[in-house]
Design a protein around this motif. Structure first.
Motif, PDB file in Angstrom:
ATOM      1  N   ARG A 250      66.859  51.676 -43.500  1.00 24.33           N
ATOM      2  CA  ARG A 250      67.582  51.973 -44.728  1.00 24.33           C
ATOM      3  C   ARG A 250      66.616  52.504 -45.791  1.00 24.33           C
ATOM      4  O   ARG A 250      65.399  52.305 -45.704  1.00 24.33           O
ATOM      5  CB  ARG A 250      68.285  50.711 -45.239  1.00 24.33           C
ATOM      6  N   PRO A 251      67.137  53.209 -46.816  1.00 21.97           N
ATOM      7  CA  PRO A 251      66.255  53.798 -47.832  1.00 21.97           C
ATOM      8  C   PRO A 251      65.313  52.801 -48.495  1.00 21.97           C
ATOM      9  O   PRO A 251      64.141  53.121 -48.747  1.00 21.97           O
ATOM     10  CB  PRO A 251      67.247  54.392 -48.841  1.00 21.97           C
ATOM     11  N   PHE A 256      59.673  51.134 -49.137  1.00 22.03           N
ATOM     12  CA  PHE A 256      58.646  50.102 -49.026  1.00 22.03           C
ATOM     13  C   PHE A 256      57.550  50.530 -48.059  1.00 22.03           C
ATOM     14  O   PHE A 256      56.352  50.442 -48.374  1.00 22.03           O
ATOM     15  CB  PHE A 256      59.266  48.785 -48.568  1.00 22.03           C
ATOM     16  N   LEU A 257      57.936  50.984 -46.881  1.00 21.44           N
ATOM     17  CA  LEU A 257      56.940  51.379 -45.884  1.00 21.44           C
ATOM     18  C   LEU A 257      56.093  52.535 -46.372  1.00 21.44           C
ATOM     19  O   LEU A 257      54.864  52.558 -46.163  1.00 21.44           O
ATOM     20  CB  LEU A 257      57.641  51.736 -44.570  1.00 21.44           C
ATOM     21  N   MET A 286      59.623  38.862 -42.570  1.00 21.27           N
ATOM     22  CA  MET A 286      60.666  39.224 -43.513  1.00 21.27           C
ATOM     23  C   MET A 286      61.039  40.698 -43.394  1.00 21.27           C
ATOM     24  O   MET A 286      62.224  41.047 -43.348  1.00 21.27           O
ATOM     25  CB  MET A 286      60.209  38.926 -44.952  1.00 21.27           C
ATOM     26  N   ILE A 287      60.042  41.574 -43.326  1.00 21.70           N
ATOM     27  CA  ILE A 287      60.314  43.011 -43.266  1.00 21.70           C
ATOM     28  C   ILE A 287      60.893  43.388 -41.912  1.00 21.70           C
ATOM     29  O   ILE A 287      61.823  44.197 -41.811  1.00 21.70           O
ATOM     30  CB  ILE A 287      59.038  43.816 -43.560  1.00 21.70           C
ATOM     31  N   GLY A 288      60.357  42.806 -40.838  1.00 25.80           N
ATOM     32  CA  GLY A 288      60.859  43.112 -39.503  1.00 25.80           C
ATOM     33  C   GLY A 288      62.330  42.793 -39.343  1.00 25.80           C
ATOM     34  O   GLY A 288      63.056  43.486 -38.619  1.00 25.80           O
ATOM     35  N   ALA A 289      62.806  41.771 -40.056  1.00 24.80           N
ATOM     36  CA  ALA A 289      64.214  41.372 -39.957  1.00 24.80           C
ATOM     37  C   ALA A 289      65.144  42.327 -40.681  1.00 24.80           C
ATOM     38  O   ALA A 289      66.371  42.181 -40.580  1.00 24.80           O
ATOM     39  CB  ALA A 289      64.393  39.964 -40.505  1.00 24.80           C
ATOM     40  N   TYR A 379      62.264  46.579 -51.766  1.00 27.26           N
ATOM     41  CA  TYR A 379      62.357  46.095 -50.389  1.00 27.26           C
ATOM     42  C   TYR A 379      63.755  45.521 -50.172  1.00 27.26           C
ATOM     43  O   TYR A 379      64.501  45.276 -51.133  1.00 27.26           O
ATOM     44  CB  TYR A 379      61.271  45.059 -50.080  1.00 27.26           C
ATOM     45  N   MET A 380      64.085  45.308 -48.906  1.00 28.67           N
ATOM     46  CA  MET A 380      65.352  44.685 -48.540  1.00 28.67           C
ATOM     47  C   MET A 380      65.115  43.243 -48.129  1.00 28.67           C
ATOM     48  O   MET A 380      64.195  42.954 -47.362  1.00 28.67           O
ATOM     49  CB  MET A 380      66.016  45.433 -47.380  1.00 28.67           C
TER      50      MET A 380
END
Length: 441
Positions: A250-251, A256-257, A286-289, A379-380
């Motif tokens: 997602r955007p 973030f990346l 957290m980010i991987g999820a 971030y998400m």
């Protein structure tokens, strides 16, 4: 130091005290209304702290005895502008004292931390918010626009007696609100050479607490059975656990990346995004999820005696769904489980906004003023917050509870974890940042 500076320093110290005192009020939310404790006591305590400096507060028990919520409004200089909502929840998840170094409801202040259940989720933000609300009132500070402060029940069980109930039954309390800030954002991560990035939550996955039910033929455990509900449910849950949901960036995740790449040089190639995210250390969980939908079985229930085959078996699955994926998720879920598995659920929608606008500029400026050289990235969140309810009122939501954290602190691991704690210096930093932010937003 100026008088204003002295007053703000007092607010910093008060925030630490308030967080400690609030942790000592056990507000455990088990999810079962019959065993929930402390929300009324905490809400009444908050209302008293606001009232003693001159706020008019609204205390609401949301359709269930003891599920207390408190809302107060601070008038701004320009009432024609959309108001800002600053909200936090008072409830916490359970804690087993035998597993902790300190008692989880001690509120101990030691070794540079405030310890206890809720220290990061989210009595830290509640304490900072309350300290600043009191500071603004005592000092006669008028923010640019109205600020609505909301202290809420039941977030840890979906907000049915908190934000969700208030949105559906008392929306007038949030009249004129256009934007909101709350938890799980604004905290720092150290990426490279002491360069800190502060993560602002702009999106979160949807929640679906799914109940699966399979029916079969009851009978004696010694007989041959071809229609065993337990076996059929176990097979369905195994299929679900082994399913690979599609990878979708997602955007908010892409921004973030890209920001991490710019700071660190770490690439996240399309053919190995998940492998590259592993280089982020503890943050990778957290980010991987946020790259895929998830559906994790969490509870199983069947039978009442060893030699009786039950006619029904049930499972609970915690599903987290990316923004825009709800319909596709439902289709895939039906294919995985098949027609014999009944499904019912309680669901809360995803949240997503863009990382731009005057409010984001104010967040960024407030962070950088206190930590020059820092970066601010969107971030998400893989979990969920009360933002899911407030977006139903057309409110734009962000996670912004600023904390400057030690590089070696596994912050994400403290959420719902053992020995939950927040650095004292991080709380004081957060008060300074939020003070700047609220004065300029």
């Amino acid at each position: 130091m100026s008088t204003t500076g002295n007053a703000l320093a007092l607010a910093e110290d008060e925030a630490v005290t308030l967080v400690s005192e609030l942790i000592r009020i056990d507000t455990t939310n088990t999810g079962d209304p019959a065993t929930v404790v402390g929300e009324r006591a905490a809400a009444e305590w908050v209302a008293e702290k606001l009232s003693e400096v001159g706020y008019e507060t609204t205390y609401v028990e949301s359709g269930a005895k003891g599920r207390g919520n408190v809302v107060a409004r601070l008038a701004g200089a320009d009432p024609s502008r959309g108001a800002l909502l600053v909200h936090g929840h008072l409830d916490v998840v359970p804690a087993d004292a035998s597993e902790w170094s300190v008692h989880p409801f001690s509120g101990a202040v030691q070794d540079g931390y405030v310890w206890g259940r809720g220290a990061v989720d989210m009595k830290d933000m509640v304490g900072m918010t309350l300290a600043l609300a009191r500071h603004f009132k005592r000092e006669g500070i008028v923010p640019p626009r109205d600020i609505v402060f909301a202290f809420l029940a039941d977030e840890e069980a979906g907000g049915l007696f908190g934000a969700k109930w208030l949105v559906e039954n008392r929306p007038e309390l949030f009249e004129g609100v256009t934007e909101a800030i709350s938890e799980v954002g604004g905290f720092s991560i150290t990426l490279k050479d002491d360069v800190r990035a502060y993560l602002v939550e702009t999106a979160e996955k949807g929640i679906r607490w799914l109940k699966l039910r399979v029916k079969g033929t009851a009978g004696h455990g010694s007989m041959i059975h071809r229609d065993n509900a337990v076996a059929k449910l176990a097979a369905a849950v195994t299929r679900l656990d082994q399913h690979q949901w599609p990878l979708i960036i997602r955007p908010s995740v892409r921004e973030f990346l890209d920001g991490v790449t710019e700071i660190t040089g770490i690439d996240f190639p399309d053919d190995d995004v998940e492998g590259s995210i592993g280089k982020l250390g503890a943050l990778s969980r957290m980010i991987g999820a946020t790259l895929r939908d998830t559906a994790n079985p969490t509870m199983l229930s069947a039978g009442y005696k060893a030699n009786v085959i039950p006619s029904t078996a049930e499972a609970t699955v915690d599903c987290r769904i990316l923004p825009g994926r709800e319909e596709a998720f439902d289709r895939e879920l039906a294919e995985i489980l098949g027609p014999d598995v009944e499904r019912e659920w309680i669901g809360l929608p995803p949240v997503e906004t863009t990382f731009d606008g005057a409010l984001v500029d104010a967040m960024t400026a407030s962070i950088i003023a206190e930590d020059p050289g820092a970066r601010v990235l969107p971030y998400m969140l893989s979990g969920g917050t009360d933002a899911k309810s407030f977006q139903q009122l057309g409110i734009r939501n962000f996670g912004f509870a600023p904390l400057k954290l030690p590089a070696d602190l596994d912050f994400s691991g403290l959420f719902h974890g053992v020995d939950e704690r927040v650095p004292v210096d991080a709380l004081k930093f957060g008060v300074r940042v939020l003070d700047r932010f609220l004065r300029n937003s």
